[in-house]
Motif scaffolding. Structure first.
Motif, PDB file in Angstrom:
ATOM      1  N   HIS A  59       0.853  -1.186   0.000  1.00 33.65           N
ATOM      2  CA  HIS A  59       0.000   0.000   0.000  1.00 33.65           C
ATOM      3  C   HIS A  59       0.890   1.238   0.000  1.00 33.65           C
ATOM      4  N   VAL A  60       0.469   2.254  -0.708  1.00 25.33           N
ATOM      5  CA  VAL A  60       1.246   3.503  -0.716  1.00 25.33           C
ATOM      6  C   VAL A  60       0.402   4.607  -0.101  1.00 25.33           C
ATOM      7  N   LEU A  61       1.007   5.284   0.858  1.00 25.95           N
ATOM      8  CA  LEU A  61       0.325   6.410   1.505  1.00 25.95           C
ATOM      9  C   LEU A  61       0.910   7.686   0.917  1.00 25.95           C
ATOM     10  N   ILE A  62       0.082   8.426   0.185  1.00 23.93           N
ATOM     11  CA  ILE A  62       0.610   9.661  -0.396  1.00 23.93           C
ATOM     12  C   ILE A  62      -0.097  10.860   0.223  1.00 23.93           C
ATOM     13  N   GLY A  63       0.580  11.966   0.174  1.00 22.33           N
ATOM     14  CA  GLY A  63       0.012  13.199   0.711  1.00 22.33           C
ATOM     15  C   GLY A  63       1.108  14.222   0.813  1.00 22.33           C
ATOM     16  N   PRO A  64       0.759  15.508   0.675  1.00 22.44           N
ATOM     17  CA  PRO A  64       1.775  16.555   0.746  1.00 22.44           C
ATOM     18  C   PRO A  64       2.464  16.570   2.114  1.00 22.44           C
ATOM     19  N   ASN A  65       3.590  17.242   2.199  1.00 25.43           N
ATOM     20  CA  ASN A  65       4.265  17.391   3.491  1.00 25.43           C
ATOM     21  C   ASN A  65       3.300  18.010   4.500  1.00 25.43           C
ATOM     22  N   GLY A  66       3.307  17.467   5.697  1.00 23.91           N
ATOM     23  CA  GLY A  66       2.453  18.023   6.746  1.00 23.91           C
ATOM     24  C   GLY A  66       1.037  17.474   6.717  1.00 23.91           C
ATOM     25  N   SER A  67       0.737  16.552   5.799  1.00 28.87           N
ATOM     26  CA  SER A  67      -0.646  16.059   5.712  1.00 28.87           C
ATOM     27  C   SER A  67      -0.953  15.025   6.805  1.00 28.87           C
ATOM     28  N   GLY A  68       0.085  14.525   7.483  1.00 31.36           N
ATOM     29  CA  GLY A  68      -0.166  13.618   8.609  1.00 31.36           C
ATOM     30  C   GLY A  68       0.294  12.186   8.395  1.00 31.36           C
ATOM     31  N   LYS A  69       1.142  11.950   7.377  1.00 31.59           N
ATOM     32  CA  LYS A  69       1.575  10.578   7.079  1.00 31.59           C
ATOM     33  C   LYS A  69       2.360   9.980   8.254  1.00 31.59           C
ATOM     34  N   THR A  70       3.344  10.746   8.739  1.00 36.97           N
ATOM     35  CA  THR A  70       4.166  10.239   9.847  1.00 36.97           C
ATOM     36  C   THR A  70       3.310  10.057  11.096  1.00 36.97           C
ATOM     37  N   THR A  71       2.399  10.980  11.311  1.00 38.18           N
ATOM     38  CA  THR A  71       1.518  10.877  12.482  1.00 38.18           C
ATOM     39  C   THR A  71       0.682   9.606  12.386  1.00 38.18           C
ATOM     40  N   LEU A  72       0.213   9.289  11.193  1.00 41.75           N
ATOM     41  CA  LEU A  72      -0.579   8.067  11.015  1.00 41.75           C
ATOM     42  C   LEU A  72       0.270   6.838  11.341  1.00 41.75           C
ATOM     43  N   PHE A  73       1.514   6.832  10.851  1.00 41.75           N
ATOM     44  CA  PHE A  73       2.411   5.708  11.156  1.00 41.75           C
ATOM     45  C   PHE A  73       2.646   5.583  12.663  1.00 41.75           C
ATOM     46  N   ARG A  74       2.893   6.738  13.306  1.00 39.99           N
ATOM     47  CA  ARG A  74       3.159   6.703  14.754  1.00 39.99           C
ATOM     48  C   ARG A  74       1.951   6.151  15.500  1.00 39.99           C
ATOM     49  N   CYS A  75       0.790   6.503  15.005  1.00 38.89           N
ATOM     50  CA  CYS A  75      -0.441   6.067  15.644  1.00 38.89           C
ATOM     51  C   CYS A  75      -0.619   4.546  15.462  1.00 38.89           C
ATOM     52  N   VAL A  76      -0.341   4.056  14.253  1.00 35.64           N
ATOM     53  CA  VAL A  76      -0.469   2.605  14.010  1.00 35.64           C
ATOM     54  C   VAL A  76       0.589   1.844  14.815  1.00 35.64           C
ATOM     55  N   ALA A  77       1.798   2.431  14.897  1.00 32.93           N
ATOM     56  CA  ALA A  77       2.893   1.750  15.600  1.00 32.93           C
ATOM     57  C   ALA A  77       2.717   1.793  17.120  1.00 32.93           C
ATOM     58  N   GLY A  78       1.750   2.560  17.582  1.00 34.13           N
ATOM     59  CA  GLY A  78       1.512   2.624  19.027  1.00 34.13           C
ATOM     60  C   GLY A  78       2.379   3.648  19.729  1.00 34.13           C
ATOM     61  N   ILE A  79       3.075   4.487  18.971  1.00 41.85           N
ATOM     62  CA  ILE A  79       3.921   5.524  19.569  1.00 41.85           C
ATOM     63  C   ILE A  79       3.040   6.684  20.039  1.00 41.85           C
ATOM     64  N   LEU A  80       1.987   6.945  19.303  1.00 41.50           N
ATOM     65  CA  LEU A  80       1.007   7.954  19.707  1.00 41.50           C
ATOM     66  C   LEU A  80      -0.320   7.253  19.982  1.00 41.50           C
ATOM     67  N   LEU A  81      -1.008   7.734  20.968  1.00 39.36           N
ATOM     68  CA  LEU A  81      -2.337   7.186  21.291  1.00 39.36           C
ATOM     69  C   LEU A  81      -3.417   8.005  20.618  1.00 39.36           C
ATOM     70  N   PRO A  82      -4.408   7.369  20.020  1.00 39.13           N
ATOM     71  CA  PRO A  82      -5.518   8.179  19.508  1.00 39.13           C
ATOM     72  C   PRO A  82      -6.312   8.801  20.657  1.00 39.13           C
ATOM     73  N   SER A  83      -6.761  10.034  20.474  1.00 35.25           N
ATOM     74  CA  SER A  83      -7.608  10.634  21.520  1.00 35.25           C
ATOM     75  C   SER A  83      -9.055  10.185  21.339  1.00 35.25           C
ATOM     76  N   LYS A  84      -9.386   9.775  20.114  1.00 34.51           N
ATOM     77  CA  LYS A  84     -10.703   9.172  19.867  1.00 34.51           C
ATOM     78  C   LYS A  84     -10.523   8.024  18.881  1.00 34.51           C
ATOM     79  N   GLY A  85     -11.439   7.078  18.899  1.00 40.49           N
ATOM     80  CA  GLY A  85     -11.387   5.964  17.959  1.00 40.49           C
ATOM     81  C   GLY A  85     -10.388   4.910  18.402  1.00 40.49           C
TER      82      GLY A  85
END
Ligand code: ADP
Length: 323
Positions: A59-85
């Motif tokens: 799968h390829v995740l595309i999006g401009p810089n700052g669109s949240g790609k790294t944040t999404l990875f951190r969230c999936v990896a468990g480095i960041l906790l979702p505040s909802k969901g």
């Protein structure tokens, strides 16, 4: 089981099950499910209500810089906790995460770097280290220093590092940036091979030219929201409306003016070289343009579709954002 991440603050992920019926049912078994996830830093949300379901494959995740790609990875990896969901991974926390800048010591050999990480991940299994190096075709360089590697080779080493725990889910953040085209090609083959082997491989990028040929799953993130998912063709058909094909004609004098006189808007090309680019509904419309040009006595040297689906998609999204 362990999630592999470097450097960032770690937190226990919310691994609650997704609410039945809120995520579209995928054709293949889900390995990663995000269910209405809101996630960010402190009180600032970066991902807004993201729902996503990924099975095995590339799968390829595309999006401009700052669109949240790294944040999404951190969230999936468990480095960041979702505040909802919630985020659920079939692999539990055994996720291979290669960050944009992978932490390798340039003075140590490839083998020693991997041994260091393997021990840190709690295994130190030499066979696994060698297998990981072999998978990315770096076995011959095992005793070279990392400082001697090109950027493309370092990215391959980062993939090997992510393979150390035989993770089912691999998150690779911007592995193609700064990598020369032939190394990009090799990396893409490698990602496809990993996807075909049953892993869920998610690669983020904002460099699209190299991905045009891929027909797999593309996820488009914009301002922390998923604005599209599908093959490049499917996404374009949805985004580009009724003029999805970029066409380029090179010809003689008066070419650009004649095309404009047909009511088409030029979006590129070259005045000096009599090259025109414009969007058409389909090949038939491009054929009509060619006939009109011939009727008007304007010569046509070449006439073809420009294969740049993902770049086009990106531009359409940027235009939407600006408007
Ligand atoms: P991308 O990977 O698509 O470039 P990021 O996920 O890195 O996007 O960033 C998304 C947004 O989150 C940006 O506005 C960025 O400034 C912000 N951001 C990223 N990391 C942090 C952080 N550690 N603290 C606060 N804000 C951050």
């Amino acid at each position: 089981m362990t999630a592999q991440g470097e450097g960032a603050d770690r937190a226990e992920p919310d691994t609650g099950s997704p609410t039945a019926g809120t995520v579209p049912t995928p054709a293949v078994e889900s390995m990663v499910v995000l269910d209405h996830v809101v996630c960010g830093y402190g009180s600032t949300a970066v991902l807004h209500d993201v729902s996503l379901s990924l099975g095995s494959g590339f799968h390829v995740l595309i999006g401009p810089n700052g669109s949240g790609k790294t944040t999404l990875f951190r969230c999936v990896a468990g480095i960041l906790l979702p505040s909802k969901g919630s985020v659920t991974t079939r692999a539990g926390r055994n996720i291979g995460y290669a960050m944009h800048r992978s932490a390798f010591s340039s003075k140590m050999t490839l083998m020693d770097n991997l041994r260091y990480w393997s021990i840190l991940f709690g295994s130190g299994d030499q066979t696994r280290i060698v297998e990981s190096l072999r998978f990315v075709d770096l076995e011959d360089r095992a005793h070279q220093k990392v400082g001697q590697l090109s950027r493309g080779l370092v990215q391959r080493l980062a993939v090997a590092r992510a393979l150390l725990t035989d993770a089912e889910v691999l998150l690779l953040d911007e592995p193609l940036s700064g990598v020369d085209p032939s190394a990009v090609e090799k990396l893409l083959v490698l990602f496809q091979k990993l996807g075909d082997s049953g892993k869920c491989v998610v690669v983020s990028t904002h460099e699209l030219a190299e991905l045009n040929e891929m027909s797999g799953d593309v996820i488009v993130l914009q301002n922390g929201t998923i604005v599209g998912q599908g093959t490049p063709g499917e996404l374009l058909a949805k985004t580009a409306g009724d003029h999805p094909i970029r066409w380029r004609i090179a010809g003689g004098a008066g070419l650009r003016e004649a095309i404009q006189a047909l009511g088409l808007t030029l979006t590129g090309g070259s005045v000096a070289d009599n090259v025109a680019e414009f969007y058409v509904k389909d090949d038939a419309q491009a054929g009509e343009v060619n006939r009109e040009l011939t009727d008007q006595g304007v010569s046509v040297r070449s006439s073809s579709a420009v294969v740049d689906d993902l770049t086009r998609l990106y531009r359409l999204l940027e235009d939407k954002k600006a408007s």
